[in-house]
Design an enzyme around this catalytic site. Structure first.
Site, PDB file in Angstrom:
ATOM      1  N   SER A  69      -5.729  19.687 -15.806  1.00 13.42           N
ATOM      2  CA  SER A  69      -7.169  19.510 -15.644  1.00 13.42           C
ATOM      3  C   SER A  69      -7.851  19.916 -16.944  1.00 13.42           C
ATOM      4  CB  SER A  69      -7.661  20.394 -14.495  1.00 13.42           C
ATOM      5  OG  SER A  69      -9.032  20.689 -14.666  1.00 13.42           O
TER       6      SER A  69
ATOM      7  N   TYR B 185      -4.139 -31.160  -7.627  1.00  8.90           N
ATOM      8  CA  TYR B 185      -4.685 -30.125  -8.498  1.00  8.90           C
ATOM      9  C   TYR B 185      -6.205 -30.054  -8.418  1.00  8.90           C
ATOM     10  CZ  TYR B 185      -5.613 -27.124 -12.422  1.00  8.90           C
ATOM     11  OH  TYR B 185      -6.043 -26.070 -13.185  1.00  8.90           O
TER      12      TYR B 185
ATOM     13  N   THR C 297       5.791  14.084  13.464  1.00 11.45           N
ATOM     14  CA  THR C 297       5.096  12.892  13.963  1.00 11.45           C
ATOM     15  C   THR C 297       3.649  13.337  14.107  1.00 11.45           C
ATOM     16  OG1 THR C 297       5.389  13.414  16.298  1.00 11.45           O
ATOM     17  CG2 THR C 297       7.152  12.125  15.284  1.00 11.45           C
ATOM     18  N   HIS C 298       2.732  12.421  13.909  1.00 14.59           N
ATOM     19  CA  HIS C 298       1.294  12.760  13.913  1.00 14.59           C
ATOM     20  C   HIS C 298       0.988  13.890  12.932  1.00 14.59           C
ATOM     21  CE1 HIS C 298       0.828  10.497  17.763  1.00 14.59           C
ATOM     22  NE2 HIS C 298       2.064  10.946  17.951  1.00 14.59           N
TER      23      HIS C 298
HETATM   24  N1  ARG Z   1      -5.255 -24.246 -17.472  1.00 18.73           N
HETATM   25  C1  ARG Z   1      -5.021 -25.011 -16.304  1.00 18.73           C
HETATM   26  C2  ARG Z   1      -4.569 -24.086 -15.167  1.00 18.73           C
HETATM   27  O1  ARG Z   1      -4.274 -22.990 -15.450  1.00 18.73           O
HETATM   28  C3  ARG Z   1      -3.977 -26.028 -16.557  1.00 18.73           C
HETATM   29  C4  ARG Z   1      -4.046 -27.242 -15.709  1.00 18.73           C
HETATM   30  C5  ARG Z   1      -5.272 -28.042 -16.042  1.00 18.73           C
HETATM   31  N2  ARG Z   1      -5.230 -29.304 -15.398  1.00 18.73           N
HETATM   32  C6  ARG Z   1      -6.296 -30.070 -15.307  1.00 18.73           C
HETATM   33  N3  ARG Z   1      -6.146 -31.218 -14.698  1.00 18.73           N
HETATM   34  N4  ARG Z   1      -7.439 -29.733 -15.790  1.00 18.73           N
HETATM   35  O2  ARG Z   1      -4.513 -24.441 -14.020  1.00 18.73           O
END
Ligand code: ARG
Length: 475
Positions: A276, A316, A154-155
């Site tokens: 090496s 997205y 330990t340590h």
């Molecule tokens: N190449 C894009 C990604 O990897 C795919 C999705 C693109 N979608 C968009 N609405 N531009 O996320």
């Protein structure tokens, strides 16, 4: 091929295209994209949106693409933005206008989330399997040294003697937790985003629960906005990989220390060492060092993705394209490190004599003095103090504990009779610790037998999951 452009009067500039492109890294999603296209095709057909003859033409073209992608005959072209555009180009080249049919009710947003999930599941299963191999190597190395005493630390200071197999076996349990994390992650990740569309779901009467089942997911996303936004599975996979990387790095550090001239315990096999360019005598434990070093990069990938997700509005956003390279890099890195560390462990030999000689050094038997007094009814705090006094006398005289005279012992505490010497052996100290998980008695062999049985069961479970996944991919 661009998947958009109807409302634009100007084509993207070179810099826009260069920044937008992801084909150079997302091409590896092609098999998963094609497989989810087959699932999508089936629901388009069963919803009556595609006639049987058209659907079977598209299916044949998709199957052709699957083998052409695998053989390298079909490759991305300079003008393809991403994997989805490249594959739609491939379909259109084979089928003409009909090749564009699959876009109905589907968006790259649900498509890319689905592809990446399938990729991640496939590769996390492979990682789980490789970890089981590593566990097997650890268990057999632990068995080999299950009768070899060594100092426990330990340590980084000598603490109490242990069996070296106990030291090696501890890593099996850390990796068992990692496999457990993967299986937990698999349950949570088993939700299909396909059918979420751009964000609002599909107006074409498609059936996300049917595509989910087709692709081996337990269910479809319960909220289509979450379906296209969720990258928890990426962040969690990156955490699991980082944790595995941290476990590997701790093994790496131990091996580096044990292989030093000062320790001289570990003899790393030539095949797992490097030399090496200037010092002819050098034999370096580079695999152990790389296992330690690569952990930094794995943690970096995790923090990069968390930072990208932080504050990102749901549905997205193009930022999400930044999820792929860190995930690919972490998976690739781990798949390089795991077999090398497994081989290094399996082929390292340890110097039993050196470890045995070191086991009682550093007054590692002092706890035995205290335990001896406790067994005679002395409160532990008093016993601890007496044992400490014995160590101080040893340091002053330059001797080990068992070399103290009867008078030295009884001067410290009247109950420290000459019988104390029978407790002051490495074998005795080890044998006295018999509780579950401990070093002595049958505890270590029971631990190793249980671990071997658990590992065997995990191996079967994981290979069943791998078979099911590859059967799904082949359908
Ligand atoms: N190449 C894009 C990604 O990897 C795919 C999705 C693109 N979608 C968009 N609405 N531009 O996320």
């Amino acid at each position: 091929m661009a998947l958009w452009g109807g409302r634009f009067s100007d084509a993207p500039t070179d810099s826009v295209f260069a920044l937008s492109r992801s084909i150079h890294f997302d091409w590896r999603l092609a098999p998963y994209d094609l497989r989810s296209s087959l699932a999508h095709l089936r629901v388009l057909q069963s919803s009556g949106l595609l006639k049987a003859d058209v659907a079977s033409k598209i299916e044949a073209a998709l199957r052709e693409l699957i083998s052409e992608v695998a053989s390298g005959k079909f490759e991305p072209a300079a003008g393809d933005e991403d994997v989805h555009s490249a594959l739609e180009r491939g379909l259109t080249e084979k089928l003409g206008e009909v090749g564009g049919s699959l876009r109905a009710g589907r968006s790259r947003n649900d498509q890319v989330a689905t592809d990446l999930k399938l990729f991640a599941i496939d590769h996390m299963l492979d990682i789980a399997q490789q970890i089981v191999n590593l566990q097997e190597a650890l268990i057999s190395k632990a068995q080999e040294y299950s009768d070899a005493p060594a100092p426990g630390f330990t340590h980084m200071q000598h603490a109490q003697p242990i069996l070296f197999g106990h030291e090696i076996a501890k890593h099996v349990h850390a990796f068992a937790r990692d496999i457990d994390r993967i299986s937990d992650w698999l349950n949570r990740t088993s939700v299909s985003p396909l059918g979420s569309g751009a964000l609002a779901g599909s107006g074409l009467g498609l059936m996300p629960e049917v595509t989910a089942q087709d692709l081996g997911f337990a269910r479809a996303s319960a909220n289509s906005i979450d379906g296209v936004s969720d990258r928890d599975f990426v962040a969690e996979a990156l955490f699991i990989i980082s944790m595995i990387g941290v476990h590997l790095s701790r093994i790496g550090e131990e091996w580096c220390i044990w292989a030093t001239t000062e320790f001289g315990w570990a003899k790393v096999a030539d095949a797992y060492s490097t030399g090496s360019s200037i010092m002819p005598q050098k034999k370096n434990p580079d695999m152990a060092e790389l296992a330690r070093g690569k952990a930094g990069r794995l943690i970096g990938n995790l923090t990069g993705v968390l930072a990208m997700l932080k504050g990102l509005p749901f549905a997205y956003n193009r930022d999400l394209q930044e999820d792929k390279e860190p995930l690919f890099d972490s998976i690739d890195t781990l798949r390089l490190v795991l077999p090398a560390v497994t081989g290094m462990i399996a082929t390292t030999n340890f110097d039993r004599e050196k470890m045995l000689a070191a086991a009682p050094q550093g007054f590692s038997l002092a706890t035995e003095v205290a335990d001896f007094l406790v067994r005679s009814g002395v409160p532990f705090a008093t016993a601890h103090d007496a044992a400490g006094k014995c160590v101080a006398i040893c340091e002053a005289k330059g001797v080990q504990l068992h070399e103290l005279s009867d008078a030295d012992f009884s001067g410290v505490h009247t109950l420290l009779t000459p019988e104390i010497r029978s407790s002051l052996t490495v074998a005795g100290a080890i044998a006295s610790r018999t509780t579950i998980g401990a070093t002595g008695g049958s505890a270590l062999s029971k631990q190793l037998t249980d671990a071997a049985a658990e590992t065997k069961a995990l191996k079967v479970k994981i290979s069943t999951q791998i078979t099911a996944f590859s059967e799904m991919m082949g359908q």
